[in-house]
Design a protein around this motif. Structure first.
Motif, PDB file in Angstrom:
ATOM      1  N   THR A  83      11.983  61.344  67.044  1.00 14.83           N
ATOM      2  CA  THR A  83      12.385  60.513  65.910  1.00 14.83           C
ATOM      3  C   THR A  83      12.235  59.034  66.226  1.00 14.83           C
ATOM      4  O   THR A  83      11.677  58.273  65.432  1.00 14.83           O
ATOM      5  CB  THR A  83      13.842  60.810  65.503  1.00 14.83           C
ATOM      6  N   THR A  84      12.730  58.602  67.382  1.00 13.20           N
ATOM      7  CA  THR A  84      12.761  57.160  67.664  1.00 13.20           C
ATOM      8  C   THR A  84      11.375  56.537  67.716  1.00 13.20           C
ATOM      9  O   THR A  84      11.179  55.402  67.280  1.00 13.20           O
ATOM     10  CB  THR A  84      13.480  56.885  69.003  1.00 13.20           C
ATOM     11  N   THR A 118      19.031  61.755  66.312  1.00 14.56           N
ATOM     12  CA  THR A 118      18.970  61.116  67.638  1.00 14.56           C
ATOM     13  C   THR A 118      20.327  61.285  68.316  1.00 14.56           C
ATOM     14  O   THR A 118      21.157  60.379  68.294  1.00 14.56           O
ATOM     15  CB  THR A 118      18.614  59.620  67.513  1.00 14.56           C
ATOM     16  N   PRO A 128      19.385  54.842  73.107  1.00 14.73           N
ATOM     17  CA  PRO A 128      18.154  54.803  72.317  1.00 14.73           C
ATOM     18  C   PRO A 128      16.953  54.367  73.136  1.00 14.73           C
ATOM     19  O   PRO A 128      17.066  53.547  74.049  1.00 14.73           O
ATOM     20  CB  PRO A 128      18.474  53.765  71.219  1.00 14.73           C
ATOM     21  N   SER A 174      13.536  51.991  69.339  1.00 17.43           N
ATOM     22  CA  SER A 174      14.357  52.203  68.153  1.00 17.43           C
ATOM     23  C   SER A 174      15.536  51.237  68.066  1.00 17.43           C
ATOM     24  O   SER A 174      16.046  50.977  66.971  1.00 17.43           O
ATOM     25  CB  SER A 174      14.869  53.639  68.110  1.00 17.43           C
ATOM     26  N   SER A 175      15.979  50.711  69.213  1.00 11.98           N
ATOM     27  CA  SER A 175      17.077  49.738  69.170  1.00 11.98           C
ATOM     28  C   SER A 175      16.662  48.479  68.409  1.00 11.98           C
ATOM     29  O   SER A 175      17.514  47.716  67.929  1.00 11.98           O
ATOM     30  CB  SER A 175      17.523  49.371  70.587  1.00 11.98           C
ATOM     31  N   PHE A 235      14.621  50.420  64.340  1.00 10.76           N
ATOM     32  CA  PHE A 235      15.482  51.072  63.349  1.00 10.76           C
ATOM     33  C   PHE A 235      16.312  50.069  62.548  1.00 10.76           C
ATOM     34  O   PHE A 235      16.375  50.156  61.322  1.00 10.76           O
ATOM     35  CB  PHE A 235      16.361  52.130  64.011  1.00 10.76           C
ATOM     36  N   LEU A 284      21.704  55.964  65.365  1.00 14.49           N
ATOM     37  CA  LEU A 284      21.511  55.828  66.809  1.00 14.49           C
ATOM     38  C   LEU A 284      22.797  55.973  67.610  1.00 14.49           C
ATOM     39  O   LEU A 284      22.777  56.487  68.731  1.00 14.49           O
ATOM     40  CB  LEU A 284      20.879  54.467  67.118  1.00 14.49           C
TER      41      LEU A 284
END
Length: 300
Positions: A157-158, A176, A185, A189-190, A193, A206
């Protein structure tokens, strides 16, 4: 444990090298040295399959017994397949999963290896192969498309925040579960997202393990479009086949214009995420969380 990071100063040098590579894109995408037949496929991989058809390179994650979970070998093989796709005559590249799952994420048996082997060496390998793959996705020069045919978990996903298009079956879900496993994460993604879906929704996903349906993921911008499961493969492939008739050099250079502005930032975020993961992967709470996961799984 040895960290896998670089100093911030080196990012500048790496970015300059990337700028030099951008100028090589026309030569790379126009190379005639790797022509593929319409339906040719590679069989020299153990965890994935690679096909070349309709001017598209298709990478299929194939570990059905593990719901296409990423082993160390799969990370390496997907990276190798991306290297090849960057140099072949395809116009775009697509990644999808075999069977009912896109991917169940990182194979958690990877995370237990440090308990049995050299902690420093194994941690370096685990974080290293994931980081290398993420960096290759960041730098991939052609349009990169995800066909999410089923559940996508963790890294599956990330990393989607780095793709150019994400098409999903209505049966796809996105989760996640890092906090449950004492992890953090990754896949940039950090950064991606919160940028894509807003801080509040990214925090739910997250930090608090919220699972998104395909429609929810589309509504927050992670997924480009959702298709009925019965016609997912046909509809998406028809669209991609049309995209592949466009000039490949034009597409590659246009992608660079869109993406190059943030490449340095993405590499920096990737570095910071994996610095933390390398430090935390052998922490007591992380190991206990993964052990508890396997204990629960064994009782099912």
């Amino acid at each position: 444990m040895t960290e896998v990071g670089h100093s911030p100063r080196k990012y500048k040098n790496n970015f300059n090298k990337q700028d030099q590579n951008v100028r090589l894109v026309p030569h790379m995408v126009s190379s005639e040295s790797a022509k593929q037949s319409r339906t040719s496929g590679h069989s020299n991989y153990q965890t994935i399959e690679v096909f070349h058809l309709d001017k598209i390179t298709k990478i299929v994650l194939k570990r059905p017994e593990k719901k296409n979970a990423f082993s160390v070998e799969m990370y390496k093989e997907v990276g190798s397949a991306l290297d090849e796709a960057a140099q072949d005559d395809s116009v775009l590249t697509v990644i999808t999963g075999h069977g009912d799952y896109f991917s169940s994420g990182n194979d958690l048996s990877n995370a237990l290896r440090p308990i049995k082997e050299s902690v420093e060496e194994t941690t370096m390998e685990l974080t290293g192969v994931v980081k290398i793959l993420v960096c290759k996705v960041i730098d991939f020069p052609k349009p990169l498309v995800a066909m999410v045919n089923g559940p996508a978990i963790g890294i599956a996903t990330t990393i989607l925040g780095l793709f150019d298009l994400v098409y999903a079956s209505e049966k796809a879900t996105f989760n996640t579960p890092f906090s449950k496993l004492g992890q953090h994460p990754e896949g940039c993604s950090s950064y991606t997202f919160p940028k894509i879906m807003g801080l509040g929704k990214a925090t739910e996903v997250l930090l608090f393990n919220k699972t998104l349906t395909a429609q929810e993921a589309c509504s927050v911008g992670l997924v480009t479009e959702v298709f009925p499961d019965a016609t997912f493969q046909q509809e998406v492939w028809s669209r991609l086949r049309n995209y592949a008739t466009l000039p490949k050099t034009c597409l590659a250079l246009s992608k660079e214009l869109i993406r190059n502005v943030e490449k340095e930032k993405l590499h920096y975020v990737c570095e910071k995420e994996f610095e933390l993961l390398a430090k935390r992967v052998n922490s007591e709470d992380a190991i206990n969380a993964i052990k508890e996961f396997f204990q629960r799984k064994s009782k099912l």
